[in-house]
Design a protein around this motif. Structure first.
Motif, PDB file in Angstrom:
ATOM      1  N   PHE A  45      -9.783   3.703  -7.173  1.00  0.00           N
ATOM      2  CA  PHE A  45      -9.848   2.809  -6.015  1.00  0.00           C
ATOM      3  C   PHE A  45     -10.383   3.550  -4.793  1.00  0.00           C
ATOM      4  N   ILE A  46      -9.877   4.747  -4.579  1.00  0.00           N
ATOM      5  CA  ILE A  46     -10.273   5.525  -3.403  1.00  0.00           C
ATOM      6  C   ILE A  46     -11.747   5.903  -3.483  1.00  0.00           C
ATOM      7  N   TRP A  68      -5.372   4.880  -8.668  1.00  0.00           N
ATOM      8  CA  TRP A  68      -5.583   5.160  -7.249  1.00  0.00           C
ATOM      9  C   TRP A  68      -6.840   5.993  -6.997  1.00  0.00           C
ATOM     10  N   MET A  99      -0.723   3.289 -10.171  1.00  0.00           N
ATOM     11  CA  MET A  99      -0.854   4.640  -9.661  1.00  0.00           C
ATOM     12  C   MET A  99      -1.998   5.395 -10.353  1.00  0.00           C
ATOM     13  N   LEU A 103      -1.798  -2.628  -8.423  1.00  0.00           N
ATOM     14  CA  LEU A 103      -2.447  -1.402  -7.970  1.00  0.00           C
ATOM     15  C   LEU A 103      -1.808  -0.208  -8.684  1.00  0.00           C
ATOM     16  N   GLN A 157      -3.477   9.858   0.221  1.00  0.00           N
ATOM     17  CA  GLN A 157      -4.683  10.276  -0.494  1.00  0.00           C
ATOM     18  C   GLN A 157      -5.936   9.788   0.225  1.00  0.00           C
ATOM     19  N   TRP A 167       0.875  -1.181   0.000  1.00  0.00           N
ATOM     20  CA  TRP A 167       0.000   0.000   0.000  1.00  0.00           C
ATOM     21  C   TRP A 167       0.907   1.225   0.000  1.00  0.00           C
ATOM     22  N   HIS A 168       1.109   1.821  -1.156  1.00  0.00           N
ATOM     23  CA  HIS A 168       2.091   2.908  -1.301  1.00  0.00           C
ATOM     24  C   HIS A 168       1.756   4.065  -0.363  1.00  0.00           C
ATOM     25  N   ASP A 209       1.926   7.238  -0.785  1.00  0.00           N
ATOM     26  CA  ASP A 209       1.137   8.308  -1.411  1.00  0.00           C
ATOM     27  C   ASP A 209      -0.334   7.903  -1.528  1.00  0.00           C
ATOM     28  N   PHE A 210      -0.585   6.628  -1.814  1.00  0.00           N
ATOM     29  CA  PHE A 210      -1.955   6.115  -1.831  1.00  0.00           C
ATOM     30  C   PHE A 210      -2.583   6.264  -0.453  1.00  0.00           C
TER      31      PHE A 210
END
Length: 295
Positions: free
Chosen positions: A284-285, A281, A278, A276, A44, A37-38, A40-41
Motif C-alpha cells: 500500500f505504501i 502495508w 498488515m 487493510l 511507516q 489507519w493503524h 504502525d502503518f
C-alpha cells in the motif's frame, strides 16, 4: 487535537511526522474512526517522508455528532435506490469532502496527497473534483464510482452490514458482532493474527461507539449515486488499489475507476478482501508513494 472548520464542524485530527514532510491526508471508510489507519502503518508512511494526517469523519469517533438529525430508515432508502428513485440524506459525501478541504485550511496546508479507503475513497473523489488545487495525488483503495451497473455487495455481506449487535451485550457483544462482519470481508489470503483485530475493535469501541452516526454515513453513501460524470474532471495523478476477493465492493469497481479517471494506474491484489491487512502495508505504501512521485 480538535479543530473547527470554517463551516463550524468540529473534527478530531492527528498529525504525524515532520511539518516539512509531504502532507498526506488519510480518509477512512464507513463508520470507522481514525484508528482504522493503524499507528504502525502511519509510522511507516512517516518513515517514507510523509507528514500524515488522520482524522475522524463527521458523525463518528470524537468528531462532531449529528444525533439531532435522527436515525434514517436505511432499508427504505436502499429500496428507493434499488428502484432508481432519489434518496435524501442528512448530509452528503460532498459535504464530507468539504470538511477535509477545510481541515487542510486550519492546518495551513495548501496541497496534500490524499488516500481514501472505501467510503473514504468516495469522499476523496469528491475532494479531487471540488477542490482540485488541494489534491497533489490521489490513492483510491477498495472503492468505486457508484455506477449502478456495477456489482454490489454479496447478499450475506449486505445483510450483515444492516444488522445490529444484540442489546445488553456491552463492549464484548459489540466487538463480537463487529468480528462476525469482519469475518465476511477479511482478506482470505491475508488473515490477521489471532485476536489482533478483536483488540483493534475493542480499542475503537472504548474510544467511541456511535452506530447512529455510521447509519447516517451509510445513507450519505446510498444517496450519492453515480460519480462517473465527475471522474473525468480528476486531474491529480491517481493510483487505485483493489482486492480481487473483495465481497463488499467487488473488484469491478476498481477497474471501472481505472477506465474513467485519466491516466489512473491500478494495482489489483490477489486474495485481498475489504480490509487493510498488515502483510500488505508495504505494498500500500509503495502505491501511495508512487502516486506522490508522479505528482
Amino acid at each position: 487535537m480538535k479543530i473547527t472548520t470554517s463551516r463550524g464542524i468540529s473534527l478530531e485530527v492527528e498529525a504525524h511526522g515532520s511539518p516539512q514532510g509531504e502532507p498526506l491526508l488519510l480518509v477512512m471508510g464507513l463508520g470507522m474512526q481514525l484508528l482504522g489507519w493503524h499507528e504502525d502503518f502511519v509510522q511507516q508512511l512517516v518513515a517514507r517522508g510523509f507528514r500524515v494526517i488522520r482524522f475522524d469523519n463527521r458523525d463518528i469517533g470524537l468528531s462532531q455528532p449529528f444525533d439531532h438529525l435522527g436515525v434514517p430508515n436505511v432499508a427504505w432508502a436502499s429500496l428507493r435506490h434499488a428502484l432508481g428513485l432519489p434518496v435524501q440524506s442528512h448530509y452528503t459525501l460532498a459535504d464530507m469532502a468539504d470538511d477535509a478541504a477545510q481541515l487542510l485550511d486550519v492546518l495551513g496546508i495548501a496541497r496534500a496527497h490524499v488516500c481514501g479507503a472505501s467510503m473514504g475513497g468516495m469522499i476523496a473523489q469528491h475532494l479531487a473534483v471540488r477542490h482540485p488545487r488541494r489534491v497533489k495525488s490521489l490513492t483510491l483503495m477498495m472503492t468505486s464510482s457508484g455506477a449502478r451497473r456495477l456489482p454490489g455487495p454479496a447478499a450475506r455481506v449486505r445483510r450483515a452490514l444492516l444488522s445490529r449487535p444484540p442489546a445488553g451485550g456491552g463492549v464484548p457483544g459489540i466487538v463480537a458482532h463487529a468480528m462476525e462482519f469482519y469475518a465476511l470481508i477479511e482478506s482470505p489470503s491475508y488473515r490477521s493474527p489471532e485476536g489482533w483485530m478483536a483488540g483493534r475493535y475493542e480499542l475503537s469501541v472504548r474510544r467511541s461507539h456511535r452506530p447512529q452516526g455510521g447509519t447516517r454515513q451509510l445513507l450519505a453513501v446510498v444517496s450519492d449515486g453515480d460519480r462517473s460524470p465527475l471522474l473525468g474532471r480528476i486531474a491529480a495523478p491517481t493510483q487505485i488499489i483493489h482486492g480481487s476477493a473483495d465481497p463488499l465492493v467487488p473488484v469491478a469497481g476498481g477497474h471501472d475507476l481505472a477506465r474513467k479517471i485519466r491516466h489512473a494506474a491500478i494495482d489489483v491484489v490477489e486474495g485481498m478482501g475489504h480490509d487493510l491487512p498488515m502483510a500488505l502495508w508495504p505494498r500500500f505504501i509503495d502505491n501511495i508513494a508512487a502516486a506522490a512521485q508522479r505528482a
